[in-house]
Design a protein around this motif. Structure first.
Motif, PDB file in Angstrom:
ATOM      1  N   ALA B  10       0.834  -1.203   0.000  1.00 28.95           N
ATOM      2  CA  ALA B  10       0.000   0.000   0.000  1.00 28.95           C
ATOM      3  C   ALA B  10       0.866   1.249   0.000  1.00 28.95           C
ATOM      4  O   ALA B  10       0.626   2.183  -0.777  1.00 28.95           O
ATOM      5  N   LEU B  11       1.908   1.256   0.855  1.00 30.75           N
ATOM      6  CA  LEU B  11       2.769   2.444   0.910  1.00 30.75           C
ATOM      7  C   LEU B  11       3.471   2.660  -0.422  1.00 30.75           C
ATOM      8  O   LEU B  11       3.573   3.793  -0.906  1.00 30.75           O
ATOM      9  N   MET B  12       3.936   1.566  -1.041  1.00 29.68           N
ATOM     10  CA  MET B  12       4.616   1.726  -2.329  1.00 29.68           C
ATOM     11  C   MET B  12       3.648   2.225  -3.394  1.00 29.68           C
ATOM     12  O   MET B  12       4.008   3.080  -4.221  1.00 29.68           O
ATOM     13  N   VAL B  13       2.411   1.706  -3.391  1.00 27.15           N
ATOM     14  CA  VAL B  13       1.431   2.141  -4.397  1.00 27.15           C
ATOM     15  C   VAL B  13       1.150   3.628  -4.231  1.00 27.15           C
ATOM     16  O   VAL B  13       1.160   4.400  -5.209  1.00 27.15           O
ATOM     17  N   VAL B  14       0.946   4.076  -2.979  1.00 30.70           N
ATOM     18  CA  VAL B  14       0.632   5.489  -2.758  1.00 30.70           C
ATOM     19  C   VAL B  14       1.836   6.355  -3.126  1.00 30.70           C
ATOM     20  O   VAL B  14       1.703   7.370  -3.830  1.00 30.70           O
ATOM     21  N   PHE B  15       3.031   5.940  -2.684  1.00 31.47           N
ATOM     22  CA  PHE B  15       4.235   6.718  -2.992  1.00 31.47           C
ATOM     23  C   PHE B  15       4.435   6.836  -4.504  1.00 31.47           C
ATOM     24  O   PHE B  15       4.669   7.935  -5.037  1.00 31.47           O
ATOM     25  N   MET B  36       4.364   1.136  -9.853  1.00 28.05           N
ATOM     26  CA  MET B  36       3.068   1.110  -9.176  1.00 28.05           C
ATOM     27  C   MET B  36       2.214  -0.057  -9.672  1.00 28.05           C
ATOM     28  O   MET B  36       1.580  -0.752  -8.866  1.00 28.05           O
ATOM     29  N   PHE B  37       2.225  -0.326 -10.993  1.00 28.16           N
ATOM     30  CA  PHE B  37       1.434  -1.437 -11.525  1.00 28.16           C
ATOM     31  C   PHE B  37       1.914  -2.763 -10.973  1.00 28.16           C
ATOM     32  O   PHE B  37       1.113  -3.655 -10.677  1.00 28.16           O
ATOM     33  N   PHE B  38       3.243  -2.919 -10.821  1.00 32.14           N
ATOM     34  CA  PHE B  38       3.743  -4.178 -10.268  1.00 32.14           C
ATOM     35  C   PHE B  38       3.255  -4.365  -8.835  1.00 32.14           C
ATOM     36  O   PHE B  38       2.895  -5.477  -8.429  1.00 32.14           O
ATOM     37  N   HIS B  39       3.213  -3.275  -8.063  1.00 33.17           N
ATOM     38  CA  HIS B  39       2.745  -3.421  -6.685  1.00 33.17           C
ATOM     39  C   HIS B  39       1.242  -3.665  -6.623  1.00 33.17           C
ATOM     40  O   HIS B  39       0.777  -4.397  -5.748  1.00 33.17           O
ATOM     41  N   VAL B  40       0.483  -3.068  -7.557  1.00 37.49           N
ATOM     42  CA  VAL B  40      -0.947  -3.384  -7.598  1.00 37.49           C
ATOM     43  C   VAL B  40      -1.144  -4.857  -7.939  1.00 37.49           C
ATOM     44  O   VAL B  40      -2.001  -5.534  -7.369  1.00 37.49           O
ATOM     45  N   ALA B  41      -0.305  -5.386  -8.841  1.00 39.31           N
ATOM     46  CA  ALA B  41      -0.382  -6.810  -9.163  1.00 39.31           C
ATOM     47  C   ALA B  41      -0.088  -7.646  -7.917  1.00 39.31           C
ATOM     48  O   ALA B  41      -0.727  -8.689  -7.695  1.00 39.31           O
ATOM     49  N   GLY B  42       0.852  -7.200  -7.087  1.00 40.90           N
ATOM     50  CA  GLY B  42       1.119  -7.894  -5.833  1.00 40.90           C
ATOM     51  C   GLY B  42      -0.088  -7.906  -4.920  1.00 40.90           C
ATOM     52  O   GLY B  42      -0.391  -8.918  -4.274  1.00 40.90           O
ATOM     53  N   LEU B  43      -0.815  -6.774  -4.872  1.00 36.91           N
ATOM     54  CA  LEU B  43      -2.040  -6.719  -4.065  1.00 36.91           C
ATOM     55  C   LEU B  43      -3.074  -7.707  -4.595  1.00 36.91           C
ATOM     56  O   LEU B  43      -3.769  -8.370  -3.820  1.00 36.91           O
ATOM     57  N   TYR B  44      -3.182  -7.816  -5.942  1.00 39.56           N
ATOM     58  CA  TYR B  44      -4.130  -8.775  -6.517  1.00 39.56           C
ATOM     59  C   TYR B  44      -3.756 -10.198  -6.114  1.00 39.56           C
ATOM     60  O   TYR B  44      -4.640 -11.020  -5.849  1.00 39.56           O
ATOM     61  N   LEU B  45      -2.449 -10.474  -6.059  1.00 41.13           N
ATOM     62  CA  LEU B  45      -2.028 -11.813  -5.630  1.00 41.13           C
ATOM     63  C   LEU B  45      -2.452 -12.055  -4.190  1.00 41.13           C
ATOM     64  O   LEU B  45      -2.888 -13.153  -3.834  1.00 41.13           O
ATOM     65  N   MET B  46      -2.340 -11.017  -3.332  1.00 35.44           N
ATOM     66  CA  MET B  46      -2.776 -11.178  -1.942  1.00 35.44           C
ATOM     67  C   MET B  46      -4.267 -11.436  -1.853  1.00 35.44           C
ATOM     68  O   MET B  46      -4.748 -12.038  -0.901  1.00 35.44           O
ATOM     69  N   LEU B  47      -5.022 -10.952  -2.858  1.00 33.81           N
ATOM     70  CA  LEU B  47      -6.473 -11.143  -2.860  1.00 33.81           C
ATOM     71  C   LEU B  47      -6.875 -12.387  -3.653  1.00 33.81           C
ATOM     72  O   LEU B  47      -8.030 -12.506  -4.068  1.00 33.81           O
ATOM     73  N   ASN B  48      -5.944 -13.303  -3.889  1.00 36.06           N
ATOM     74  CA  ASN B  48      -6.209 -14.560  -4.608  1.00 36.06           C
ATOM     75  C   ASN B  48      -6.746 -14.323  -6.021  1.00 36.06           C
ATOM     76  O   ASN B  48      -7.620 -15.052  -6.478  1.00 36.06           O
ATOM     77  N   ILE B  58       0.693  -7.888 -17.872  1.00 39.55           N
ATOM     78  CA  ILE B  58       0.829  -8.044 -19.321  1.00 39.55           C
ATOM     79  C   ILE B  58       0.178  -6.883 -20.048  1.00 39.55           C
ATOM     80  O   ILE B  58       0.779  -6.276 -20.947  1.00 39.55           O
ATOM     81  N   VAL B  59      -1.066  -6.541 -19.676  1.00 40.04           N
ATOM     82  CA  VAL B  59      -1.791  -5.519 -20.434  1.00 40.04           C
ATOM     83  C   VAL B  59      -1.356  -4.115 -20.026  1.00 40.04           C
ATOM     84  O   VAL B  59      -0.982  -3.301 -20.873  1.00 40.04           O
ATOM     85  N   TYR B  60      -1.382  -3.817 -18.705  1.00 40.12           N
ATOM     86  CA  TYR B  60      -1.045  -2.457 -18.289  1.00 40.12           C
ATOM     87  C   TYR B  60       0.445  -2.174 -18.470  1.00 40.12           C
ATOM     88  O   TYR B  60       0.838  -1.277 -19.207  1.00 40.12           O
ATOM     89  N   ALA B  61       1.286  -2.967 -17.794  1.00 43.77           N
ATOM     90  CA  ALA B  61       2.719  -2.679 -17.838  1.00 43.77           C
ATOM     91  C   ALA B  61       3.293  -2.996 -19.208  1.00 43.77           C
ATOM     92  O   ALA B  61       4.131  -2.276 -19.737  1.00 43.77           O
TER      93      ALA B  61
END
Lengths: 100, 169
Positions: B10-15, B36-48, B58-61
């Motif tokens: 979250a901190l990395m995404v906001v920063f 930021m997109f890579f960290h959002v992808a990490g959040l998606y992994l945390m949300l299964n 693939i699409v965004y980055a």
């Protein structure tokens, strides 16, 4: 277990940062990046809600948002190129032909 | 432990989001957006949501940000770095964004939902996430899926029409 509203807060913060960028930057390309930021904020909330409600509909909606974002980026950047070719600028405050 | 991962992402995404809107050079903005997109992808992994994490990268980055970089390189950057980077009325925009943020933060305090759907974590991991998402996408959301393909077709044709030079007749 991370509470759901942490994810909602994160989505809201990212959306607000995108909103700030869209309203304040002069460069059209950064404005498009800000739109992508706002879409990502909404995506975070949607995926989190879909996970916590144990329902996949939010994630399907996120897929559609990604598809529409790709289409929007393609069209928007084509408009930027056309605009730069005609006006030699990408600053929104210098584009005012339609202002009466 | 999971909370620590969430706080890092979250901190990395906001920063990174703040860096995207505050950098003068658009290329730097795009590169912060990539992080930021890579960290959002990490959040998606945390949300299964593994399939969405892969799609995000693939699409965004992979596609959208490369498109942005191409367009930035087609335009002239020298003048951009030298001039003022925000419009005159920026305090108004800041006030609007901050008030929206306060509204949203207050609105989501104590926000919970009931786990009411049939796609529990066990069910999704039994089918695998891609298959589960495909089942919903190709049955319940078949028509919107077709509409999305039409939207992408319109985008392809529209981008070519808008960006090509006028032919001398």
């Amino acid at each position: 277990m991370v509470p759901l509203n942490w994810y909602m807060w994160l989505g809201a913060v990212v959306f607000s940062v995108g909103m700030f960028g869209f309203l304040t930057r002069r460069n059209v390309i950064i404005m498009f990046l800000s739109i992508e930021l706002m879409l990502n904020g909404v995506n975070i909330s949607l995926v989190a809600l879909s996970h916590y409600m144990q329902d996949l509909r939010g994630q399907v909606l996120t897929l559609f948002i990604i598809a529409v974002a790709a289409a929007e980026a393609a069209i928007g950047l084509a408009i930027v190129i056309a605009m730069f070719r005609n006006r030699q600028t990408v600053h929104v405050d210098e584009i005012k032909e339609m202002k009466g | 432990m999971v909370e620590a991962f969430f706080i890092y992402f979250a901190l990395m995404v906001v920063f990174c989001s703040v860096m995207v809107v505050s950098r003068k050079n658009p290329v730097h903005s795009v590169l912060w957006m990539l992080v930021m997109f890579f960290h959002v992808a990490g959040l998606y992994l945390m949300l299964n949501a593994e399939f969405l994490a892969a799609t995000q990268i693939i699409v965004y980055a992979g596609a959208i940000l490369v498109l942005f970089l191409f367009v930035i390189m087609l335009l002239n950057l020298k003048e951009e770095i030298a001039t003022e980077h925000s419009v005159g009325g920026w305090p108004g925009g800041l006030a609007l964004a901050v008030s929206f943020l306060l509204f949203a933060l207050l609105a989501f305090t104590g926000f919970t939902v009931k786990a009411s759907g049939k796609w529990s974590i066990q069910e999704v991991s039994r089918l695998t996430h891609t298959k589960a998402l495909g089942k919903v996408l190709y049955t319940e959301y078949l028509f919107p899926f077709e509409v999305a393909s039409v939207i992408l077709l319109v985008a392809i044709v529209g981008a070519v029409v808008l960006a090509k030079k006028k032919l001398k007749s």
